[in-house]
Enzyme design. Sequence first.
Site, mmCIF file in Angstrom:
data_model
loop_
_atom_site.group_PDB
_atom_site.id
_atom_site.type_symbol
_atom_site.label_atom_id
_atom_site.label_comp_id
_atom_site.label_asym_id
_atom_site.label_seq_id
_atom_site.Cartn_x
_atom_site.Cartn_y
_atom_site.Cartn_z
ATOM 1 N N SER A 155 0.873 -1.337 0.024
ATOM 2 C CA SER A 155 -0.032 -0.080 0.109
ATOM 3 C C SER A 155 0.845 1.300 0.128
ATOM 4 O O SER A 155 1.600 1.310 0.715
ATOM 5 C CB SER A 155 -1.025 -0.173 1.087
ATOM 6 N N LYS A 181 -0.781 -0.655 -4.320
ATOM 7 C CA LYS A 181 -2.258 -0.111 -4.031
ATOM 8 C C LYS A 181 -1.878 1.352 -3.793
ATOM 9 O O LYS A 181 -0.759 1.568 -3.041
ATOM 10 C CB LYS A 181 -2.824 -0.935 -3.105
ATOM 11 N N LEU A 182 -2.547 2.153 -4.700
ATOM 12 C CA LEU A 182 -2.129 3.680 -4.276
ATOM 13 C C LEU A 182 -3.400 4.199 -3.570
ATOM 14 O O LEU A 182 -4.445 4.229 -3.948
ATOM 15 C CB LEU A 182 -2.039 4.282 -5.766
ATOM 16 N N LYS A 183 -2.879 4.955 -2.633
ATOM 17 C CA LYS A 183 -3.964 5.542 -1.789
ATOM 18 C C LYS A 183 -4.225 6.934 -2.373
ATOM 19 O O LYS A 183 -3.312 7.610 -3.125
ATOM 20 C CB LYS A 183 -3.402 6.223 -0.432
ATOM 21 N N ASP A 209 -7.074 2.936 -3.254
ATOM 22 C CA ASP A 209 -7.900 2.981 -2.159
ATOM 23 C C ASP A 209 -8.224 4.469 -1.667
ATOM 24 O O ASP A 209 -7.335 5.162 -1.426
ATOM 25 C CB ASP A 209 -7.164 2.169 -0.955
ATOM 26 N N ASN A 211 -10.353 5.314 0.966
ATOM 27 C CA ASN A 211 -10.991 5.215 2.253
ATOM 28 C C ASN A 211 -11.877 6.264 2.596
ATOM 29 O O ASN A 211 -11.839 7.221 3.386
ATOM 30 C CB ASN A 211 -9.485 5.696 3.273
ATOM 31 N N GLU A 234 -10.980 0.546 -3.903
ATOM 32 C CA GLU A 234 -11.373 0.245 -2.725
ATOM 33 C C GLU A 234 -12.247 1.305 -1.808
ATOM 34 O O GLU A 234 -11.430 2.429 -1.843
ATOM 35 C CB GLU A 234 -10.165 -0.238 -1.844
ATOM 36 N N ASP A 259 -13.965 -2.156 2.064
ATOM 37 C CA ASP A 259 -13.032 -2.355 3.133
ATOM 38 C C ASP A 259 -13.961 -1.861 4.388
ATOM 39 O O ASP A 259 -14.519 -2.811 5.268
ATOM 40 C CB ASP A 259 -11.849 -1.569 3.023
ATOM 41 N N LYS A 283 -10.331 -7.617 6.922
ATOM 42 C CA LYS A 283 -9.084 -7.369 7.892
ATOM 43 C C LYS A 283 -9.893 -7.876 9.332
ATOM 44 O O LYS A 283 -10.812 -7.497 9.549
ATOM 45 C CB LYS A 283 -9.088 -5.853 8.054
ATOM 46 N N GLY A 311 -4.405 -4.866 5.615
ATOM 47 C CA GLY A 311 -3.486 -4.681 6.550
ATOM 48 C C GLY A 311 -3.749 -3.366 7.295
ATOM 49 O O GLY A 311 -4.251 -2.407 6.893
#
Length: 390
Positions: A155, A181-183, A209, A211, A234, A259, A283, A311
């Site tokens: 990540s 995985k790019l935030k 992702d 968030n 995500e 997630d 998770k 994670g």
Amino acid sequence: MSQPATPVFPAPAGGGARAVPRVEAVELVRIAMPLVAPFRTSFGVQTERDVLLVHLLGDAGEGWGECVAMQEPGYSSEYTEGAQQVIEHHLLPRILARDRIGAAELEGALAPVRGHRMAKAALEMAWLDLELRAAGRSLAEYLGAVRTEVDCGVSVGIADTTEELLETVAGYLDQGYRRIKLKIEPGLDIERVRAVRERCGRQVLLQVDANAAYTLDDADHLARLDEFDLLLIEQPLPEEQLLAHAKLARRLTTPICLDESITSAAVAAEAIEMRACSIVNIKPGRVGGYLEARRIHDVCAARGVPVWCGGMLETGIGRAANLALAALPDFTLPGDTSASDRYFRQDITQAFVLENGRLRVPTGPGLGVEVRRDVVDSLTTRRTVIRRDG
Ligand code: NPQ
Ligand code: MG
């Protein structure tokens, strides 16, 4: 269809329950682990990991667990201090009221306390470690692992500049990571992904992702990601918005993976049925433990939905347990189960080292790791001991 939570010590056929270990004291240890580099997501920047460890001292040995809650309630409503409070004042009293209790019985004993899944999961992890060590069995074997090593992804936090992001990604690919995985967040998304895709080529497994940083009004904007052949996006929208995710899914070709929204096997089944997601990030901390995580795995497997292991910047304790889970059959996508050195210069267990883009699943009893007490002590910020009967 989900597997029952089987006791580690089944009652023998002749009757008479085989004894599960008796917990005499619980040590709650708070440690501060410096991160190798600041980790920026759409909800904030972290430079240090504030971790709550659970150490069980029983009549048949010890057990370690780790709480994945963060210092601030930015990823979810749980946070380290709150988790410690609820463990001390609401969860442990319910457990220590019993003479002996198996890991598989914790969920029932703690059901009167709503939510607080990360706190509950930390206790379950410690109980599983204690029991499985005493029984000489590995968590991987107990959960039903079918792999001895797992493919690893990494990540990548939001970078200050595109140039810096490209360098970081190139470094991880050099190390052998099998998926990036790019935030992302609004404004640092389309062009960042375009730059990485152009630099790395089409063959690199790439996902993003958010968030929960977008709204359904951003659907046209997010559809611009469709041209980059992403494995998935995500958690684009807030945790509670399953229906909005289903509406968004109809406007994107990029698959949606949830997630934060997936808090239980029941929610996973509903999300899949309403087509809010076609992939699930599991998770264990977020869902209350490894036994519920396995039920989510089973729900997804039965519906043809691939899963991967997320994670939470775990120490070697949680990392070991995540690798055991990621060895189950439906974990067909590389997870955020990165090497220890992705986050920490010094871990509190033996370090997990990437080998050809994979990590080995621990085979020793319990979680299969030994905690380096000297390292824990050197990082400790607070220590509380709770003894049975006061
Ligand atoms: C996610 N994890 O998938 C999380 C969120 C996250 C590896 O991207 C400190 C502790 C910082 C836990 C930052 C990854 C964190 C954290 C992000 C969890 O959404
Ligand atoms: Mg996520």
